[in-house]
Design a protein around this motif. Structure first.
Motif, short mmCIF file in Angstrom:
data_model
loop_
_atom_site.label_atom_id
_atom_site.label_comp_id
_atom_site.label_asym_id
_atom_site.label_seq_id
_atom_site.Cartn_x
_atom_site.Cartn_y
_atom_site.Cartn_z
N HIS A 10 0.80 -1.22 0.00
CA HIS A 10 0.00 0.00 0.00
C HIS A 10 0.84 1.28 0.00
O HIS A 10 0.28 2.38 0.07
CB HIS A 10 -0.92 0.00 1.22
CG HIS A 10 -1.95 -1.08 1.20
ND1 HIS A 10 -3.01 -1.08 0.32
CD2 HIS A 10 -2.08 -2.21 1.95
CE1 HIS A 10 -3.76 -2.15 0.53
NE2 HIS A 10 -3.22 -2.86 1.50
N SER A 16 -0.45 5.13 -0.32
CA SER A 16 -0.28 5.99 0.85
C SER A 16 0.43 7.29 0.48
O SER A 16 0.06 8.37 0.95
CB SER A 16 0.51 5.25 1.94
OG SER A 16 -0.20 4.11 2.39
N VAL A 45 -2.03 9.58 -1.23
CA VAL A 45 -2.92 10.27 -0.30
C VAL A 45 -2.19 11.42 0.39
O VAL A 45 -2.76 12.50 0.59
CB VAL A 45 -3.49 9.28 0.74
CG1 VAL A 45 -4.25 10.02 1.84
CG2 VAL A 45 -4.41 8.27 0.06
N LYS A 78 -7.52 6.74 8.53
CA LYS A 78 -6.17 6.18 8.53
C LYS A 78 -6.07 4.95 9.42
O LYS A 78 -6.46 4.97 10.58
CB LYS A 78 -5.15 7.22 9.02
CG LYS A 78 -3.71 6.72 8.91
CD LYS A 78 -2.71 7.67 9.51
CE LYS A 78 -1.28 7.14 9.33
NZ LYS A 78 -1.11 5.79 9.92
N THR A 90 -6.69 5.11 4.02
CA THR A 90 -5.25 5.02 3.79
C THR A 90 -4.58 4.21 4.88
O THR A 90 -4.97 4.27 6.05
CB THR A 90 -4.63 6.43 3.70
OG1 THR A 90 -3.21 6.30 3.50
CG2 THR A 90 -4.86 7.23 4.98
N TRP A 91 -3.58 3.46 4.49
CA TRP A 91 -2.88 2.63 5.45
C TRP A 91 -1.73 3.36 6.13
O TRP A 91 -1.59 3.32 7.35
CB TRP A 91 -2.33 1.37 4.74
CG TRP A 91 -3.40 0.40 4.38
CD1 TRP A 91 -4.29 0.52 3.33
CD2 TRP A 91 -3.75 -0.80 5.04
NE1 TRP A 91 -5.15 -0.55 3.30
CE2 TRP A 91 -4.84 -1.39 4.34
CE3 TRP A 91 -3.24 -1.47 6.16
CZ2 TRP A 91 -5.42 -2.59 4.74
CZ3 TRP A 91 -3.82 -2.67 6.54
CH2 TRP A 91 -4.89 -3.22 5.84
N ALA A 106 -0.34 6.77 5.10
CA ALA A 106 -0.06 8.15 4.73
C ALA A 106 0.63 8.86 5.89
O ALA A 106 0.40 8.53 7.07
CB ALA A 106 -1.35 8.87 4.35
#
Length: 416
Positions: free
Chosen positions: A201, A205, A208, A266, A297-298, A300
């Motif tokens: 990811h 990330s 984002v 997040k 988002t994982w 960011a």
């Protein structure tokens, strides 16, 4: 300056040799220190001089009381006050009139650790009235004197070794009940999955991060998730299921937030291997008709997310404190030490989407200064305790002990 405590009992500490280092420092200052090991992982990082407890959880309170009376314990020290063994010990300690000191990850991160009397987080005895903090002095201690690196590899090593030795020595502690999963093979798999998801990811990330700093600047609210079995959720939140909280937050956002705003959700990095809310968030957003406005988002960059956010909604994450540092409005859904009028928004959630109340910067400085003066100490659990922490411990305790106890043994994991 000598430490004048009588008898200190250490229970479980953070994974790693921090409590071993801490006990050595206390003894060098004149304290008598005892330690209970509840499993093989505890014994790995506190290898000599500890008292093993091999009984069942049901027998733990009686064992604890007997130990306190036989060793004439004055105070107990532990990491995290919501573990089952610690909750029972704290309850007994209060009835017996013992001092209780609790370590926790720093409220003000990353170069601080927390040490409070009686409890931390939702169990903290910190005042919640703004008038208390307004009455404090104006001088605010500045940032950490020592900057600590926090290598991921060291944390993984401590965790895996703790789990491996705990698993191999289960026969020695047949009655032990861990507060989280303690299967070493499953944990190894989870850490590998975490690394894979972080790698997988990473491009999204970064995208984002660029998006919020550009087109979405001040056009989104941030909702940082917490670890699914975090004590903050389990004990200090009106709802323990994070999926249900997600459903309600997305629903409130859909019904009340202006249509030109987005919601950025997040994932918590420590929960990366254990939960994936992609399908749930997609389903909830589609149900409420806001699929194009909800971003998951994982990894960011959190400081960037905070600096450009219109507001932060949280159950009780310490991210809320970081948001206040950046002067970002915060809405707390659970119990938190920083849930104070003037710092966080006390209106209903539906109003927060349209009129988020920013924190009073002067009150925040008062609050932050009080934390730094009373329960935040420059340090990291991956390294030996700092002089600042030991000096504060001396100030807290004015009792005398009969004689100094010499140290025996040095653990193989000690870091210079």
């Amino acid at each position: 300056m000598p430490l004048t405590s009588h008898n200190i009992l250490l229970l479980q500490g953070p994974m790693g040799p921090f409590f071993w280092w801490f006990a050595r420092r206390l003894r060098k200052r004149g304290a008598t220190v005892y330690k209970v090991n509840l499993n093989g992982g505890d014994a790995l990082f506190y290898p000599t001089g500890a008292i093993p407890y091999r009984g069942s959880y049901d027998d733990w309170p009686a064992f604890f009381e007997s130990l306190v009376r036989s060793r004439k314990i004055d105070e107990i020290v532990l990491f995290g006050d919501c573990r089952a063994y610690h909750r029972a010990a704290i309850s007994m300690a209060r009835r017996m009139g013992l001092a209780i000191r609790v370590f926790e990850e720093g409220y003000l991160r990353p170069h601080w650790i927390t040490l409070e009397e009686d409890g931390v987080n939702g169990n903290s005895t910190l005042p919640s009235e703004p008038s208390f903090f307004w009455g404090q002095g104006t001088e605010v201690k500045e940032e950490a004197t020592t900057q600590f690196s926090h290598p991921f590899s060291r944390m993984v090593f401590f965790t895996l070794m703790y789990g491996l030795v705990g698993w191999l020595s289960k026969w020695k502690y047949p009655g032990y009940r861990h507060h989280r999963g303690n299967n070493i093979w499953q944990e190894t798999r989870q850490w590998l999955l975490s690394a894979w998801r972080r790698y997988r990811h990473a491009p999204a990330s970064r995208k984002v991060t660029r998006l919020v700093a550009g087109p979405l600047n001040m056009k989104y609210f941030l909702f940082p998730l917490q670890v699914h079995n975090d004590c903050q959720l389990l004990f200090h939140s009106p709802k323990q299921d994070q999926s249900k909280i997600l459903y309600e937050v997305i629903g409130s956002f859909a019904h009340h937030a202006p249509e030109n705003l987005s919601l950025v959700i997040k994932h918590h990095p420590m929960d990366r291997a254990y939960r994936d809310y992609t399908s749930s968030i997609r389903e909830f957003a589609r149900h409420y008709g806001v699929s194009g406005r909800v971003i998951y988002t994982w990894d960011a960059h959190l400081p960037t997310l905070l600096r450009h956010a219109r507001g932060v909604v949280t159950v009780n994450s310490t991210v809320g404190l970081q948001a206040l540092f950046h002067n970002v409005p915060v809405k707390v859904l659970g119990r938190a030490i920083y849930k104070i009028k003037g710092l966080t928004d006390f209106g209903p959630l539906e109003n927060f989407w349209t009129h988020p109340m920013p924190p009073d910067p002067d009150l925040y400085q008062k609050f932050r200064g009080y934390l730094l003066d009373t329960n935040q100490f420059n340090g990291s659990f991956s390294y030996p305790p700092t002089r600042q922490l030991l000096d504060h411990w001396v100030k807290l305790d004015t009792r005398n002990i009969p004689e100094r106890i010499e140290e025996t043994g040095v653990p193989w994991l000690e870091v210079a």
